[in-house]
Design a protein around this motif. Structure first.
Motif, PDB file in Angstrom:
ATOM      1  N   LYS A 347       0.871  -1.186   0.000  1.00 46.61           N
ATOM      2  CA  LYS A 347       0.000   0.000   0.000  1.00 46.61           C
ATOM      3  C   LYS A 347       0.906   1.234   0.000  1.00 46.61           C
ATOM      4  O   LYS A 347       1.662   1.421  -0.931  1.00 46.61           O
ATOM      5  CB  LYS A 347      -0.943  -0.048   1.187  1.00 46.61           C
ATOM      6  N   ASN A 348       0.800   2.048   1.033  1.00 43.72           N
ATOM      7  CA  ASN A 348       1.608   3.257   1.055  1.00 43.72           C
ATOM      8  C   ASN A 348       2.755   3.213   2.058  1.00 43.72           C
ATOM      9  O   ASN A 348       3.516   4.156   2.158  1.00 43.72           O
ATOM     10  CB  ASN A 348       0.728   4.481   1.360  1.00 43.72           C
ATOM     11  N   ARG A 349       2.878   2.117   2.810  1.00 43.69           N
ATOM     12  CA  ARG A 349       3.943   2.036   3.801  1.00 43.69           C
ATOM     13  C   ARG A 349       5.116   1.231   3.256  1.00 43.69           C
ATOM     14  O   ARG A 349       4.937   0.147   2.709  1.00 43.69           O
ATOM     15  CB  ARG A 349       3.420   1.437   5.102  1.00 43.69           C
ATOM     16  N   TRP A 350       6.299   1.787   3.426  1.00 44.32           N
ATOM     17  CA  TRP A 350       7.495   1.161   2.892  1.00 44.32           C
ATOM     18  C   TRP A 350       8.695   1.563   3.746  1.00 44.32           C
ATOM     19  O   TRP A 350       8.641   2.524   4.520  1.00 44.32           O
ATOM     20  CB  TRP A 350       7.735   1.575   1.438  1.00 44.32           C
ATOM     21  N   GLU A 351       9.786   0.834   3.587  1.00 42.20           N
ATOM     22  CA  GLU A 351      11.039   1.140   4.283  1.00 42.20           C
ATOM     23  C   GLU A 351      12.191   0.802   3.355  1.00 42.20           C
ATOM     24  O   GLU A 351      12.181  -0.236   2.690  1.00 42.20           O
ATOM     25  CB  GLU A 351      11.148   0.343   5.577  1.00 42.20           C
ATOM     26  N   ALA A 352      13.176   1.694   3.282  1.00 43.55           N
ATOM     27  CA  ALA A 352      14.346   1.475   2.433  1.00 43.55           C
ATOM     28  C   ALA A 352      15.608   1.526   3.280  1.00 43.55           C
ATOM     29  O   ALA A 352      15.713   2.338   4.210  1.00 43.55           O
ATOM     30  CB  ALA A 352      14.420   2.538   1.336  1.00 43.55           C
ATOM     31  N   THR A 353      16.573   0.659   2.980  1.00 44.50           N
ATOM     32  CA  THR A 353      17.854   0.640   3.684  1.00 44.50           C
ATOM     33  C   THR A 353      18.993   0.692   2.673  1.00 44.50           C
ATOM     34  O   THR A 353      18.868   0.224   1.539  1.00 44.50           O
ATOM     35  CB  THR A 353      18.015  -0.626   4.547  1.00 44.50           C
ATOM     36  N   MET A 354      20.119   1.274   3.126  1.00 37.50           N
ATOM     37  CA  MET A 354      21.325   1.326   2.307  1.00 37.50           C
ATOM     38  C   MET A 354      22.532   1.254   3.236  1.00 37.50           C
ATOM     39  O   MET A 354      22.538   1.908   4.288  1.00 37.50           O
ATOM     40  CB  MET A 354      21.375   2.618   1.484  1.00 37.50           C
ATOM     41  N   PRO A 355      23.549   0.461   2.920  1.00 36.11           N
ATOM     42  CA  PRO A 355      24.719   0.353   3.795  1.00 36.11           C
ATOM     43  C   PRO A 355      25.399   1.708   4.016  1.00 36.11           C
ATOM     44  O   PRO A 355      25.538   2.500   3.082  1.00 36.11           O
ATOM     45  CB  PRO A 355      25.643  -0.600   3.032  1.00 36.11           C
ATOM     46  N   PHE A 356      25.816   1.949   5.262  1.00 41.20           N
ATOM     47  CA  PHE A 356      26.568   3.169   5.583  1.00 41.20           C
ATOM     48  C   PHE A 356      28.017   2.827   5.949  1.00 41.20           C
ATOM     49  O   PHE A 356      28.941   3.534   5.592  1.00 41.20           O
ATOM     50  CB  PHE A 356      25.896   3.922   6.729  1.00 41.20           C
ATOM     51  N   SER A 357      28.193   1.752   6.685  1.00 42.47           N
ATOM     52  CA  SER A 357      29.523   1.269   7.044  1.00 42.47           C
ATOM     53  C   SER A 357      29.465  -0.249   7.105  1.00 42.47           C
ATOM     54  O   SER A 357      28.435  -0.857   6.764  1.00 42.47           O
ATOM     55  CB  SER A 357      29.961   1.846   8.391  1.00 42.47           C
ATOM     56  N   GLU A 358      30.531  -0.879   7.533  1.00 42.49           N
ATOM     57  CA  GLU A 358      30.547  -2.341   7.596  1.00 42.49           C
ATOM     58  C   GLU A 358      29.490  -2.878   8.552  1.00 42.49           C
ATOM     59  O   GLU A 358      28.965  -3.967   8.356  1.00 42.49           O
ATOM     60  CB  GLU A 358      31.930  -2.826   8.030  1.00 42.49           C
ATOM     61  N   LYS A 359      29.168  -2.117   9.585  1.00 42.77           N
ATOM     62  CA  LYS A 359      28.246  -2.612  10.605  1.00 42.77           C
ATOM     63  C   LYS A 359      26.950  -1.806  10.699  1.00 42.77           C
ATOM     64  O   LYS A 359      26.106  -2.102  11.534  1.00 42.77           O
ATOM     65  CB  LYS A 359      28.939  -2.606  11.970  1.00 42.77           C
ATOM     66  N   GLU A 360      26.777  -0.779   9.833  1.00 43.06           N
ATOM     67  CA  GLU A 360      25.626   0.108   9.968  1.00 43.06           C
ATOM     68  C   GLU A 360      24.913   0.311   8.640  1.00 43.06           C
ATOM     69  O   GLU A 360      25.521   0.217   7.571  1.00 43.06           O
ATOM     70  CB  GLU A 360      26.070   1.472  10.509  1.00 43.06           C
ATOM     71  N   VAL A 361      23.634   0.594   8.721  1.00 45.71           N
ATOM     72  CA  VAL A 361      22.837   0.937   7.548  1.00 45.71           C
ATOM     73  C   VAL A 361      22.057   2.210   7.828  1.00 45.71           C
ATOM     74  O   VAL A 361      21.758   2.537   8.979  1.00 45.71           O
ATOM     75  CB  VAL A 361      21.840  -0.185   7.168  1.00 45.71           C
ATOM     76  N   MET A 362      21.741   2.938   6.753  1.00 41.36           N
ATOM     77  CA  MET A 362      20.823   4.061   6.830  1.00 41.36           C
ATOM     78  C   MET A 362      19.438   3.570   6.473  1.00 41.36           C
ATOM     79  O   MET A 362      19.281   2.739   5.561  1.00 41.36           O
ATOM     80  CB  MET A 362      21.242   5.184   5.887  1.00 41.36           C
ATOM     81  N   VAL A 363      18.442   4.086   7.173  1.00 39.83           N
ATOM     82  CA  VAL A 363      17.065   3.664   6.958  1.00 39.83           C
ATOM     83  C   VAL A 363      16.186   4.890   6.760  1.00 39.83           C
ATOM     84  O   VAL A 363      16.351   5.898   7.447  1.00 39.83           O
ATOM     85  CB  VAL A 363      16.526   2.860   8.166  1.00 39.83           C
ATOM     86  N   ILE A 364      15.247   4.807   5.813  1.00 37.91           N
ATOM     87  CA  ILE A 364      14.215   5.824   5.671  1.00 37.91           C
ATOM     88  C   ILE A 364      12.903   5.112   5.425  1.00 37.91           C
ATOM     89  O   ILE A 364      12.874   4.026   4.811  1.00 37.91           O
ATOM     90  CB  ILE A 364      14.532   6.826   4.539  1.00 37.91           C
ATOM     91  N   GLN A 365      11.809   5.687   5.924  1.00 34.90           N
ATOM     92  CA  GLN A 365      10.512   5.030   5.767  1.00 34.90           C
ATOM     93  C   GLN A 365       9.481   5.991   5.184  1.00 34.90           C
ATOM     94  O   GLN A 365       9.775   7.139   4.891  1.00 34.90           O
ATOM     95  CB  GLN A 365      10.035   4.467   7.101  1.00 34.90           C
ATOM     96  N   TRP A 366       8.270   5.485   5.019  1.00 30.91           N
ATOM     97  CA  TRP A 366       7.208   6.161   4.293  1.00 30.91           C
ATOM     98  C   TRP A 366       6.881   7.561   4.811  1.00 30.91           C
ATOM     99  O   TRP A 366       6.459   8.429   4.044  1.00 30.91           O
ATOM    100  CB  TRP A 366       5.936   5.311   4.309  1.00 30.91           C
ATOM    101  N   ASP A 367       7.036   7.801   6.105  1.00 30.60           N
ATOM    102  CA  ASP A 367       6.686   9.115   6.645  1.00 30.60           C
ATOM    103  C   ASP A 367       7.885  10.052   6.693  1.00 30.60           C
ATOM    104  O   ASP A 367       7.806  11.142   7.265  1.00 30.60           O
ATOM    105  CB  ASP A 367       6.059   8.986   8.038  1.00 30.60           C
TER     106      ASP A 367
END
Length: 375
Positions: A347-367
């Motif tokens: 529907k309209n809810r989603w979440e995206a991730t992308m690696p930032f470092s070896e142990k961390e990721v950046m996350v953004i979501q629908w809002d």
């Protein structure tokens, strides 16, 4: 005293702020995808001060002499518009108790009308402070004051563009200190004034409520900050008063000017991702270099996914499941695009991730909330 957004988790947070309110400001539109936006936020290193700062509006204290001025404010739309008519600049310092701000606003006619706390201060000429401590674009502060030193302080759970936002208008900066010094005469149109200067001290005990940790900032910690000066054109009246200038044809009041430290690109202050960057240093004097940790630029790339998804949903009625479907090749390298993972509920809810470092990721979501977490 934090908002506990990380401890509550996404689902609990959505329930916590599921109510809405009628904000005093106008609702701003959802921003659509942008191609190759020139992202260059202003940067400032706030020095630590051991000297006492008396909040009286006089910014000639010895402590302030050690703090550099920001660049002079520009129009909120940046280079698209002419430079402001009257110069404005700011300084920042911090100690174990407060985040300090000093402003100098040149103005030949200084006036104010509002005297009630939490009135809509930008109906007068004012100076405004916006602070997002952890740079997630949610749970941020807005503070406004006029030449009477009348304040309006509030927390916004989300920008107006995002669904189910809520304005915590009854919230108050309990330990806040502020003062104004007038170089001229207030509310007298028969003479010419020079400027007004402002001092503000915001306590860490209040600012930690929207941060990811309590207490003072860590060494080299970076916050998203911006300043806005609202200035109205006025006509001087024979009785010594002022009247906002009206359009000769329509008879309507001319729109206000919006002069800011870090340009937004659009007439919208509630776009925290394009605010400036303030880094807290333990140094007490001298020129200190800004140490960029790369997090803000990574969040800006995640923001491109948010813009593009907003446009995609508007067009197709559902979010894209692949970053390659979002037309982001102009703002993200192929290896970055291929590393993005998107999960949605169809529907309209989603979440995206992308690696930032070896142990961390950046996350953004629908809002629009964006953050860094462990893999």
């Amino acid at each position: 005293m934090q908002l506990l957004k990380h401890a509550l988790g996404i689902g609990s947070l959505a329930l916590l702020f599921s109510c809405t309110s009628q904000p005093k400001t106008e609702v701003e539109p959802v921003l659509e995808s942008r191609d190759a936006v020139a992202y260059a936020p202003e940067k400032y290193v706030a020095l630590h001060t051991n000297g006492a700062i008396r909040i009286d509006g006089n910014i000639n204290d010895a402590a302030w002499s050690k703090a550099p001025w920001t660049n002079t404010f520009v129009d909120i739309e940046g280079d698209q518009k002419p430079l402001p008519t009257y110069p404005t600049k700011a300084k920042m310092l911090w100690d174990d108790n407060y985040f300090y701000f000093a402003f100098e606003l040149e103005e030949p006619q200084i006036w104010a009308t509002l005297t009630e706390r939490d009135a809509v201060i930008f109906r007068d000429n004012d100076i405004e402070i916006f602070i997002d401590p952890d740079g997630d674009t949610h749970h941020y502060y807005e503070y406004e004051m006029n030449a009477f030193n009348t304040q309006w302080d509030l927390i916004l759970t989300k920008p107006y563009r995002d669904a189910k936002m809520h304005v915590l208008d009854a919230w108050t900066l309990r330990g806040m200190k502020s003062a104004v010094k007038i170089y001229g005469t207030l509310n007298n149109s028969k003479d010419i004034d020079k400027k007004w200067t402002v001092e503000v001290a915001l306590p860490w005990s209040d600012l930690e409520e929207a941060n990811s940790h309590n207490g003072t900032p860590n060494m080299n910690e970076i916050w998203k900050v911006n300043f806005s000066r609202v200035n109205w054109d006025v006509d001087r009246q024979k009785d010594g008063t002022y009247q906002k200038t009206k359009d000769a044809n329509s008879g309507k009041t001319l729109p206000e000017h919006n002069w800011v430290w870090s340009p937004q690109g659009v007439i919208a202050m509630h776009q925290p991702e394009t605010w400036g960057l303030v880094q807290f240093s333990n140094e007490t004097q001298g020129e200190v270099a800004f140490h960029d940790n790369g997090e803000d630029q990574a969040k800006w790339l995640m923001r491109q996914i948010y813009y593009a998804q907003s446009a995609y949903i508007k067009k197709y009625g559902k979010p894209a499941n692949q970053a390659n479907s979002l037309g982001l090749s102009k703002v993200m390298a192929p290896e970055q695009l291929s590393s993005v993972k998107i999960v949605s509920n169809g529907k309209n809810r989603w979440e995206a991730t992308m690696p930032f470092s070896e142990k961390e990721v950046m996350v953004i979501q629908w809002d629009g909330e964006v953050w860094k977490e462990q893999k």
